[in-house]
Scaffold this motif. Structure first.
Motif, PDB file in Angstrom:
ATOM      1  N   GLN A  68       8.024  52.552 -39.147  1.00  0.00           N
ATOM      2  CA  GLN A  68       7.385  52.068 -40.370  1.00  0.00           C
ATOM      3  C   GLN A  68       7.241  53.170 -41.409  1.00  0.00           C
ATOM      4  OE1 GLN A  68       3.669  50.197 -39.316  1.00  0.00           O
ATOM      5  NE2 GLN A  68       4.655  48.521 -38.211  1.00  0.00           N
ATOM      6  N   ARG A  69       6.911  54.388 -40.964  1.00  0.00           N
ATOM      7  CA  ARG A  69       6.678  55.487 -41.905  1.00  0.00           C
ATOM      8  C   ARG A  69       7.336  56.764 -41.373  1.00  0.00           C
ATOM      9  NH1 ARG A  69       2.054  52.788 -40.838  1.00  0.00           N
ATOM     10  NH2 ARG A  69       1.112  51.577 -42.530  1.00  0.00           N
ATOM     11  N   THR A  89       8.234  62.343 -47.439  1.00  0.00           N
ATOM     12  CA  THR A  89       7.566  61.233 -46.774  1.00  0.00           C
ATOM     13  C   THR A  89       8.132  59.910 -47.259  1.00  0.00           C
ATOM     14  OG1 THR A  89       5.810  60.973 -48.436  1.00  0.00           O
ATOM     15  CG2 THR A  89       5.427  62.571 -46.671  1.00  0.00           C
ATOM     16  N   GLY A  91       6.977  55.637 -46.954  1.00  0.00           N
ATOM     17  CA  GLY A  91       6.136  54.563 -46.445  1.00  0.00           C
ATOM     18  C   GLY A  91       4.671  54.898 -46.282  1.00  0.00           C
ATOM     19  N   HIS A  92       4.281  56.154 -46.478  1.00  0.00           N
ATOM     20  CA  HIS A  92       2.895  56.553 -46.289  1.00  0.00           C
ATOM     21  C   HIS A  92       2.049  56.254 -47.526  1.00  0.00           C
ATOM     22  CE1 HIS A  92       2.956  58.516 -42.383  1.00  0.00           C
ATOM     23  NE2 HIS A  92       4.118  59.041 -42.696  1.00  0.00           N
TER      24      HIS A  92
END
Length: 264
Positions: A68-69, A89, A91-92
């Motif tokens: 997901q992240r 990064t 998705g965070h």
């Protein structure tokens, strides 16, 4: 998002017992190698940018290793302190990204310290965290709803530098398969992060800067924040920010982390 040729050695594994080794081999054999080969065929080449890395991570890599992240960083270790030079990064939450430190003591993060010592992939499930995880790390996962986290990387013991990658929101089942996947992924991402370091280094020409701008660069390399730089130079933080925007424009970069990584 970014908050900011020697060939390095790969990961060191910890010798498992026979039963555990059999499980690892079984899960390695069950990897979707077709998806991995497809991901490898699309790895960016030539001069590498942050965007190219994220496009590969969010597309082909995710199809091989669902998550997901993502968080990936390149940094250096000195005197028990980690200083991140590059951080990407995907998705965070913005709040999580803002909470990340550019530099921290290794002892403050048990998982990171364990990884540096063992150089092996690990999994942090907040419902049953490993003994080396600190309360801070577990609470961080719960606070930002990261789910199960898996991490690995590559360390160069001669340069005291390396690449660290972390995937959040992975499936809790088949942990050995997860570790086997990270053993494949880590050296590829390490090579990509190294390529961005080389691009940044080759593009920096300080002769393009004014004397005042070079002064700000020197202070930035000391790790000083804008507020401290402003105090030392007797100017406002806003003026400091304007100076750095001018520096980035002249050097053809976009972030302070690129500047620091190239000049360290």
């Amino acid at each position: 998002m970014r908050k900011s040729g020697r060939r390095l050695r790969g990961s060191k594994t910890i010798g498992p017992g026979k039963d555990e080794a059999d499980d690892v081999l079984t899960d390695s054999a069950s990897l979707d190698m077709k998806a991995w080969v497809a991901a490898l065929s699309t790895v960016p080449t030539g001069p590498i940018t942050d965007d190219q890395i994220l496009i590969w991570v969010e597309g082909p890599l995710r199809r091989f290793f669902p998550f997901q992240r993502f968080l990936g960083g390149y940094g250096r270790l000195s005197g028990g302190r980690i200083r991140m030079q590059t951080l990407l990064t995907s998705g965070h939450q913005a709040e999580f990204i803002a909470s990340l430190e550019d530099a921290f003591n290794l002892a403050s993060r048990g998982c990171f310290a364990w990884w540096v010592q063992n150089r092996a992939a690990f999994i942090l499930n907040p419902s049953c965290p490993p003994s080396f995880a600190t309360e801070r790390e577990v609470e961080e996962i719960r606070r930002f709803s990261l789910g199960v986290v898996a991490a690995h990387g590559v360390v160069d013991p001669f340069a005291n530098a390396g690449t660290y990658i972390s995937f959040s929101g992975i499936a809790a089942e088949h942990p050995d398969r997860t570790r086997a996947s990270l053993n494949l992924v880590a050296p590829v991402l390490h090579a990509l992060f190294l390529a961005t370091q080389q691009v940044a280094s080759s593009s920096i020409d300080l002769s393009k800067l004014t004397e005042r701008q070079r002064q700000l660069v020197d202070l930035a390399l000391m790790g000083l924040p804008d507020k401290t730089i402003a105090t030392r130079l007797g100017i406002s933080e806003n003026t400091v920010g304007n100076h750095f925007r001018g520096i980035y424009e002249r050097l053809g970069i976009t972030k302070r982390s690129q500047l620091i990584a190239a000049l360290k």
